[in-house]
Design a protein around this motif. Sequence first.
Motif, PDB file in Angstrom:
ATOM      1  N   LEU A  11     -27.026  16.223 -14.752  1.00 57.18           N
ATOM      2  CA  LEU A  11     -25.787  16.941 -15.009  1.00 57.18           C
ATOM      3  C   LEU A  11     -24.810  16.745 -13.866  1.00 57.18           C
ATOM      4  O   LEU A  11     -25.180  16.860 -12.708  1.00 57.18           O
ATOM      5  N   ASN A  12     -23.570  16.470 -14.229  1.00 55.71           N
ATOM      6  CA  ASN A  12     -22.552  16.451 -13.183  1.00 55.71           C
ATOM      7  C   ASN A  12     -21.970  17.860 -13.072  1.00 55.71           C
ATOM      8  O   ASN A  12     -22.276  18.755 -13.865  1.00 55.71           O
ATOM      9  N   GLU A  13     -21.149  18.075 -12.102  1.00 53.26           N
ATOM     10  CA  GLU A  13     -20.604  19.405 -11.833  1.00 53.26           C
ATOM     11  C   GLU A  13     -19.789  19.937 -13.009  1.00 53.26           C
ATOM     12  O   GLU A  13     -19.823  21.131 -13.314  1.00 53.26           O
ATOM     13  N   ASP A  14     -19.078  19.055 -13.704  1.00 54.72           N
ATOM     14  CA  ASP A  14     -18.251  19.481 -14.836  1.00 54.72           C
ATOM     15  C   ASP A  14     -19.108  20.039 -15.976  1.00 54.72           C
ATOM     16  O   ASP A  14     -18.777  21.075 -16.556  1.00 54.72           O
ATOM     17  N   ILE A  15     -20.207  19.355 -16.295  1.00 56.62           N
ATOM     18  CA  ILE A  15     -21.078  19.823 -17.380  1.00 56.62           C
ATOM     19  C   ILE A  15     -21.779  21.112 -16.970  1.00 56.62           C
ATOM     20  O   ILE A  15     -21.898  22.043 -17.772  1.00 56.62           O
ATOM     21  N   LEU A  16     -22.210  21.193 -15.734  1.00 58.30           N
ATOM     22  CA  LEU A  16     -22.851  22.410 -15.259  1.00 58.30           C
ATOM     23  C   LEU A  16     -21.863  23.576 -15.300  1.00 58.30           C
ATOM     24  O   LEU A  16     -22.220  24.696 -15.679  1.00 58.30           O
ATOM     25  N   ASN A  17     -20.609  23.319 -14.968  1.00 62.50           N
ATOM     26  CA  ASN A  17     -19.555  24.330 -15.083  1.00 62.50           C
ATOM     27  C   ASN A  17     -19.429  24.828 -16.516  1.00 62.50           C
ATOM     28  O   ASN A  17     -19.320  26.029 -16.758  1.00 62.50           O
ATOM     29  N   LEU A  18     -19.416  23.888 -17.474  1.00 58.83           N
ATOM     30  CA  LEU A  18     -19.319  24.257 -18.888  1.00 58.83           C
ATOM     31  C   LEU A  18     -20.499  25.134 -19.303  1.00 58.83           C
ATOM     32  O   LEU A  18     -20.325  26.114 -20.038  1.00 58.83           O
ATOM     33  N   LEU A  19     -21.692  24.780 -18.848  1.00 58.31           N
ATOM     34  CA  LEU A  19     -22.882  25.570 -19.173  1.00 58.31           C
ATOM     35  C   LEU A  19     -22.771  26.988 -18.637  1.00 58.31           C
ATOM     36  O   LEU A  19     -23.060  27.958 -19.346  1.00 58.31           O
ATOM     37  N   VAL A  20     -22.375  27.112 -17.395  1.00 53.56           N
ATOM     38  CA  VAL A  20     -22.263  28.431 -16.769  1.00 53.56           C
ATOM     39  C   VAL A  20     -21.169  29.258 -17.453  1.00 53.56           C
ATOM     40  O   VAL A  20     -21.330  30.457 -17.653  1.00 53.56           O
ATOM     41  N   GLU A  21     -20.074  28.613 -17.853  1.00 50.37           N
ATOM     42  CA  GLU A  21     -19.004  29.315 -18.557  1.00 50.37           C
ATOM     43  C   GLU A  21     -19.465  29.778 -19.934  1.00 50.37           C
ATOM     44  O   GLU A  21     -19.186  30.900 -20.352  1.00 50.37           O
ATOM     45  N   LYS A  22     -20.168  28.921 -20.658  1.00 55.26           N
ATOM     46  CA  LYS A  22     -20.603  29.251 -22.017  1.00 55.26           C
ATOM     47  C   LYS A  22     -21.742  30.269 -22.015  1.00 55.26           C
ATOM     48  O   LYS A  22     -21.823  31.116 -22.898  1.00 55.26           O
ATOM     49  N   PHE A  23     -22.626  30.180 -21.033  1.00 55.91           N
ATOM     50  CA  PHE A  23     -23.793  31.057 -20.964  1.00 55.91           C
ATOM     51  C   PHE A  23     -23.841  31.780 -19.622  1.00 55.91           C
ATOM     52  O   PHE A  23     -24.774  31.582 -18.838  1.00 55.91           O
ATOM     53  N   PRO A  24     -22.859  32.643 -19.318  1.00 58.12           N
ATOM     54  CA  PRO A  24     -22.826  33.292 -18.004  1.00 58.12           C
ATOM     55  C   PRO A  24     -24.037  34.188 -17.742  1.00 58.12           C
ATOM     56  O   PRO A  24     -24.442  34.371 -16.601  1.00 58.12           O
ATOM     57  N   ASP A  25     -24.624  34.721 -18.800  1.00 58.16           N
ATOM     58  CA  ASP A  25     -25.807  35.577 -18.660  1.00 58.16           C
ATOM     59  C   ASP A  25     -27.075  34.857 -19.101  1.00 58.16           C
ATOM     60  O   ASP A  25     -28.090  35.490 -19.392  1.00 58.16           O
ATOM     61  N   GLY A  26     -27.006  33.536 -19.190  1.00 60.03           N
ATOM     62  CA  GLY A  26     -28.142  32.746 -19.654  1.00 60.03           C
ATOM     63  C   GLY A  26     -28.081  32.585 -21.168  1.00 60.03           C
ATOM     64  O   GLY A  26     -27.263  33.183 -21.846  1.00 60.03           O
ATOM     65  N   TYR A  27     -28.938  31.754 -21.686  1.00 59.27           N
ATOM     66  CA  TYR A  27     -28.974  31.507 -23.126  1.00 59.27           C
ATOM     67  C   TYR A  27     -30.185  32.211 -23.710  1.00 59.27           C
ATOM     68  O   TYR A  27     -31.112  32.583 -23.009  1.00 59.27           O
ATOM     69  N   ASP A  28     -30.148  32.407 -25.044  1.00 64.89           N
ATOM     70  CA  ASP A  28     -31.301  33.011 -25.701  1.00 64.89           C
ATOM     71  C   ASP A  28     -31.804  32.093 -26.807  1.00 64.89           C
ATOM     72  O   ASP A  28     -31.283  30.996 -27.008  1.00 64.89           O
ATOM     73  N   VAL A  61     -37.282  25.751 -17.440  1.00 60.68           N
ATOM     74  CA  VAL A  61     -37.208  26.593 -16.251  1.00 60.68           C
ATOM     75  C   VAL A  61     -36.293  25.968 -15.211  1.00 60.68           C
ATOM     76  O   VAL A  61     -35.517  26.662 -14.542  1.00 60.68           O
ATOM     77  N   LYS A  62     -36.336  24.664 -15.066  1.00 62.12           N
ATOM     78  CA  LYS A  62     -35.520  24.000 -14.046  1.00 62.12           C
ATOM     79  C   LYS A  62     -34.030  24.101 -14.355  1.00 62.12           C
ATOM     80  O   LYS A  62     -33.215  24.211 -13.444  1.00 62.12           O
ATOM     81  N   LEU A  63     -33.659  24.077 -15.650  1.00 62.20           N
ATOM     82  CA  LEU A  63     -32.249  24.241 -16.006  1.00 62.20           C
ATOM     83  C   LEU A  63     -31.798  25.647 -15.668  1.00 62.20           C
ATOM     84  O   LEU A  63     -30.713  25.842 -15.110  1.00 62.20           O
ATOM     85  N   ILE A  64     -32.601  26.638 -15.976  1.00 61.92           N
ATOM     86  CA  ILE A  64     -32.253  28.024 -15.660  1.00 61.92           C
ATOM     87  C   ILE A  64     -32.008  28.168 -14.161  1.00 61.92           C
ATOM     88  O   ILE A  64     -31.024  28.756 -13.725  1.00 61.92           O
ATOM     89  N   LYS A  65     -32.904  27.594 -13.360  1.00 58.08           N
ATOM     90  CA  LYS A  65     -32.777  27.665 -11.899  1.00 58.08           C
ATOM     91  C   LYS A  65     -31.490  26.975 -11.436  1.00 58.08           C
ATOM     92  O   LYS A  65     -30.769  27.495 -10.587  1.00 58.08           O
ATOM     93  N   ALA A  66     -31.188  25.805 -12.013  1.00 51.42           N
ATOM     94  CA  ALA A  66     -29.978  25.068 -11.632  1.00 51.42           C
ATOM     95  C   ALA A  66     -28.728  25.877 -11.965  1.00 51.42           C
ATOM     96  O   ALA A  66     -27.781  25.924 -11.177  1.00 51.42           O
ATOM     97  N   MET A  67     -28.721  26.563 -13.119  1.00 50.43           N
ATOM     98  CA  MET A  67     -27.572  27.376 -13.506  1.00 50.43           C
ATOM     99  C   MET A  67     -27.427  28.583 -12.580  1.00 50.43           C
ATOM    100  O   MET A  67     -26.321  28.950 -12.202  1.00 50.43           O
TER     101      MET A  67
END
Length: 94
Positions: A11-28, A61-67
């Motif tokens: 993931l580059n910073e832009d995609i990680l930004n999109l993830l954090v914006e879309k799922f600020p409290d994590g995904y379910d 788990v690693k994606l959650i940690k990265a976010m």
Amino acid sequence: MIRKIVDYQKLNEDILNLLVEKFPDGYDEGDIISFRNAKNEIIETVEVKTDDVTYLVKVGVKLIKAMEDFGDDEDLDEGTDESDINVDGLHEDD
């Protein structure tokens, strides 16, 4: 629209930004898209979109940690406060 499957490590910073914006409290569970790859393995992803690309980011788990760690860099620069240290379950030697 182009669809790309991306591992969290790529993931580059832009995609990680999109993830954090879309799922600020994590995904379910409802956010997860599951499918089988060419090796017949089940792959679980979450989707984020840009204007021209839909990214399916592999979850785990690693994606959650990265976010969670994303954006915490300034906390690291300030050092560790004693109140940030979890001492539950630790016993003092007598």
